[in-house]
Enzyme design. Structure first.
Site, PDB file in Angstrom:
ATOM      1  N   LYS A 167      14.635  62.518  -9.121  1.00 13.79           N
ATOM      2  CA  LYS A 167      15.864  61.735  -9.040  1.00 13.79           C
ATOM      3  C   LYS A 167      15.731  60.672  -7.945  1.00 13.79           C
ATOM      4  O   LYS A 167      15.693  60.994  -6.761  1.00 13.79           O
ATOM      5  CB  LYS A 167      17.079  62.625  -8.721  1.00 13.79           C
ATOM      6  CG  LYS A 167      18.367  61.874  -8.967  1.00 13.79           C
ATOM      7  CD  LYS A 167      19.541  62.365  -8.155  1.00 13.79           C
ATOM      8  CE  LYS A 167      19.627  61.835  -6.773  1.00 13.79           C
ATOM      9  NZ  LYS A 167      19.851  60.375  -6.625  1.00 13.79           N
ATOM     10  N   GLU A 242      11.808  66.354   4.092  1.00 21.47           N
ATOM     11  CA  GLU A 242      11.378  65.342   5.073  1.00 21.47           C
ATOM     12  C   GLU A 242      12.627  64.569   5.429  1.00 21.47           C
ATOM     13  O   GLU A 242      13.231  63.914   4.572  1.00 21.47           O
ATOM     14  CB  GLU A 242      10.296  64.464   4.452  1.00 21.47           C
ATOM     15  CG  GLU A 242       9.490  63.734   5.496  1.00 21.47           C
ATOM     16  CD  GLU A 242       9.942  62.316   5.672  1.00 21.47           C
ATOM     17  OE1 GLU A 242      10.680  62.072   6.655  1.00 21.47           O
ATOM     18  OE2 GLU A 242       9.606  61.480   4.828  1.00 21.47           O
ATOM     19  N   CYS A 276      11.731  56.426   8.151  1.00 23.54           N
ATOM     20  CA  CYS A 276      12.124  57.681   8.814  1.00 23.54           C
ATOM     21  C   CYS A 276      11.332  57.898  10.092  1.00 23.54           C
ATOM     22  O   CYS A 276      11.824  58.502  11.034  1.00 23.54           O
ATOM     23  CB  CYS A 276      12.009  58.863   7.865  1.00 23.54           C
ATOM     24  SG  CYS A 276      10.481  58.882   6.988  1.00 23.54           S
ATOM     25  N   GLU A 377      19.954  58.939  14.788  1.00 22.57           N
ATOM     26  CA  GLU A 377      19.171  58.011  13.959  1.00 22.57           C
ATOM     27  C   GLU A 377      20.064  56.881  13.456  1.00 22.57           C
ATOM     28  O   GLU A 377      21.128  57.131  12.899  1.00 22.57           O
ATOM     29  CB  GLU A 377      18.578  58.778  12.778  1.00 22.57           C
ATOM     30  CG  GLU A 377      17.685  57.922  11.924  1.00 22.57           C
ATOM     31  CD  GLU A 377      17.008  58.710  10.813  1.00 22.57           C
ATOM     32  OE1 GLU A 377      17.698  59.523  10.156  1.00 22.57           O
ATOM     33  OE2 GLU A 377      15.802  58.511  10.603  1.00 22.57           O
TER      34      GLU A 377
HETATM   35  P1  ADP Z   1      21.008  58.191   2.953  1.00 23.52           P
HETATM   36  O1  ADP Z   1      22.180  58.704   3.755  1.00 23.52           O
HETATM   37  O2  ADP Z   1      19.974  57.572   3.780  1.00 23.52           O
HETATM   38  O3  ADP Z   1      21.359  57.406   1.739  1.00 23.52           O
HETATM   39  P2  ADP Z   1      20.736  60.694   1.615  1.00 23.52           P
HETATM   40  O4  ADP Z   1      20.099  61.875   2.238  1.00 23.52           O
HETATM   41  O5  ADP Z   1      22.188  60.751   1.393  1.00 23.52           O
HETATM   42  O6  ADP Z   1      20.263  59.482   2.484  1.00 23.52           O
HETATM   43  O7  ADP Z   1      20.055  60.352   0.222  1.00 23.52           O
HETATM   44  C1  ADP Z   1      18.724  60.639  -0.098  1.00 23.52           C
HETATM   45  C2  ADP Z   1      18.663  61.145  -1.527  1.00 23.52           C
HETATM   46  O8  ADP Z   1      19.453  62.326  -1.609  1.00 23.52           O
HETATM   47  C3  ADP Z   1      19.229  60.192  -2.583  1.00 23.52           C
HETATM   48  O9  ADP Z   1      18.442  60.292  -3.769  1.00 23.52           O
HETATM   49  C4  ADP Z   1      20.633  60.739  -2.810  1.00 23.52           C
HETATM   50  O10 ADP Z   1      21.140  60.460  -4.093  1.00 23.52           O
HETATM   51  C5  ADP Z   1      20.388  62.233  -2.668  1.00 23.52           C
HETATM   52  N1  ADP Z   1      21.599  63.000  -2.309  1.00 23.52           N
HETATM   53  C6  ADP Z   1      22.640  62.607  -1.541  1.00 23.52           C
HETATM   54  N2  ADP Z   1      23.562  63.595  -1.434  1.00 23.52           N
HETATM   55  C7  ADP Z   1      23.093  64.650  -2.150  1.00 23.52           C
HETATM   56  C8  ADP Z   1      23.570  65.980  -2.424  1.00 23.52           C
HETATM   57  N3  ADP Z   1      24.725  66.437  -1.954  1.00 23.52           N
HETATM   58  N4  ADP Z   1      22.805  66.785  -3.182  1.00 23.52           N
HETATM   59  C9  ADP Z   1      21.612  66.366  -3.660  1.00 23.52           C
HETATM   60  N5  ADP Z   1      21.112  65.129  -3.458  1.00 23.52           N
HETATM   61  C10 ADP Z   1      21.833  64.276  -2.707  1.00 23.52           C
END
Ligand code: ADP
Length: 477
Positions: A167, A242, A276, A377
């Site tokens: 995804k 990560e 990161c 961060e």
């Molecule tokens: P950022 O805050 O830098 O956008 P995230 O950790 O929210 O980073 O996003 C990284 C990835 O995790 C993206 O592919 C996002 O769609 C996914 N993501 C965000 N929230 C969730 C969640 N609750 N469960 C699973 N995947 C998630």
């Protein structure tokens, strides 16, 4: 939807290409079962580029079923060399694509070298281990390196014989869909690689909590990683995470100043600071501090040209989204309110069209370790520069956050370099460089920067499981 529902797009540099917009499930392009879409936005102009399909819980379920079927398909399970067919996209390499191709080639070479061990015990018994695929792997990737992050995860997963549901991040759904067509061209059996765009809260969550997914690999924020860990607990999934960082870069008095300045600048300002492992806390020894500051600010002025990402003179394009721009602006306000000195930047960067998520490269000094701008961060071209006196103090500052991802040490004293490298709590230490990762070298963090390693041979361990086989040589009990 055989062609991925491709629409012809013309990029700002005049290149026209077919952009797939579907979900890639079981080797087919399909639409979202709920008819939902994600609109991809150009961060330079704030205008929509195209809408792509957004996967629902049901779409994730379909993709997991396709991956499960492919795992049991002998045309995949018994394939001896999975990635050795060559990659057609390698003709159009640029820097990121070079990394993608290099990583995939590296892991392609491992596809027939995933070995176990023979373990001698007594004359009556010997044992051996084999490394088996973990199974169906969910992979959730971020937006900062959409293709490279996919390659880091797909390469080792496929070399070990797993199947994948990947995804991408909702901010960057386009390039990976293009990549999906190349998966088919490369000859992978249907269902081995499934790519389902979607929102984190829906598709990401469905994947991380799915009972028929054996492993979840995630790159993104520490907060989301904690959610993923909780969801993965439902069926005790294998996990690799990560996550965030606040990586220190230490410059000792005896460092080569020019070298340290160039790497320190690249380590935080490259990729709009959206890395990161960005070395976002620079720590400089007192004897060289003033010289370093002057040279660093000059480097930012001379190199960090902010502007149109399609202009070859641009070093720093827009931040990926308004949310990220706002986050940086908030941290600039926090830094000022905390009493740190804003040395450079701190404002949105004005552009010709008056649009886009552009920010000036921002430098704070006068920072103490309790300040949020030293601890949290930011994920932008935003750096704090602190002064230290002794090696002891430098190590304490390095280790004084919840993170432990990257780090860098600049000194011409060989023994000091290695001594400090051992004392820093981090998954990676660069001596006299910063952020020059390599697909042959393990990548990952300690503390709240993650669990497990990607890249290198460690990446294969993350995607295979050890089976022990005991062979009894005695004829009777
Ligand atoms: P950022 O805050 O830098 O956008 P995230 O950790 O929210 O980073 O996003 C990284 C990835 O995790 C993206 O592919 C996002 O769609 C996914 N993501 C965000 N929230 C969730 C969640 N609750 N469960 C699973 N995947 C998630």
């Amino acid at each position: 939807m055989a062609d991925g529902c491709a629409v012809q797009l013309t990029a700002p540099n005049g290149v026209t290409f077919p952009q797939p917009t579907g979900l890639f499930i079981g080797g087919q392009w399909v639409k979202s079962s709920l008819g939902k879409t994600i609109t991809s936005i150009d961060p330079s102009t704030e205008k929509p580029i195209v809408a792509v399909q957004a996967g629902s819980v049901k779409d994730i379920d379909d993709a997991v079923s396709a991956a499960r079927r492919a795992l049991q398909d002998p045309s995949w399970r018994d394939l001896p060399e999975t990635w050795d067919n060559g990659k057609p996209y390698s003709v159009s390499l640029n820097e990121d694509m070079g990394e993608v191709a290099g990583t995939l080639r590296y892991y392609a070479g491992f596809a027939d070298k995933v070995f176990g061990q023979v373990i001698e015990t007594t004359a009556d018994k010997f044992a051996y281990t084999i490394r088996e695929p973990i199974g169906v792997c969910g992979q959730i990737i971020p937006w900062n390196y959409p293709l490279a992050m996919a390659a880091w995860k797909l390469g080792p997963a496929l070399a070990c014989g797993n199947t994948v549901v990947l995804k991408p991040a909702e901010q960057t759904p386009l390039s990976i869909l293009y990549f999906a067509n190349l998966v088919t061209q490369a000859g992978f059996p249907p269902g081995v690689v499934n790519i389902v765009n979607g929102f984190g809260a829906e598709a990401g969550k469905a994947l991380a909590s799915h009972e028929d997914v054996d492993k979840i690999a995630f790159t993104g924020s520490t907060a989301t990683a904690k959610d993923i860990m909780r969801m993965a607990a439902s069926n005790l999934k294998n996990i690799t995470l990560e996550t965030g960082g606040k990586s220190p870069l230490v410059v000792f008095d005896d460092a080569e100043l020019e070298n340290a300045v160039e790497w320190a600048h690249a380590g935080i300002m490259s990729n709009q600071g959206q890395i990161c492992t960005a070395t976002s806390r620079i720590l400089v020894q007192a004897g060289i501090f003033d010289q370093f500051m002057e040279a660093f600010k000059k480097q930012v002025r001379n190199v960090s040209t902010v502007g149109d990402p399609f202009d070859s003179n641009t070093f720093q394009g827009p931040q990926v989204s308004k949310a990220q721009l706002d986050r940086i602006k908030d941290f600039i306000s926090v830094g000022k309110a905390e009493g740190a000195n804003l040395e450079m930047g701190g404002q949105p960067q004005a552009t010709a069209g008056g649009k886009g998520y552009f920010i000036q490269p921002t430098v704070f000094t006068g920072v103490n370790p309790q300040m949020r701008i030293f601890q949290e961060e930011v994920f932008g071209p935003f750096v704090t520069i602190s002064k230290f006196e002794s090696e002891e103090e430098a190590v304490a500052l390095c280790n004084g956050t919840q993170y432990g991802l990257g780090s860098a040490v600049f000194t011409t004293n060989l023994t000091k370099a290695h001594r400090v490298a051992r004392r820093i709590e981090a998954g990676m230490v660069w001596i006299n460089s910063s952020n020059d990762s390599d697909w042959r070298i393990p990548f990952g963090g300690v503390k709240q920067s993650g669990i497990g390693r990607e890249l290198g041979e460690a990446g294969l361990e993350a995607y295979s499981t050890v089976k022990a086989i005991h062979v009894n040589m005695r004829s009777k009990l």
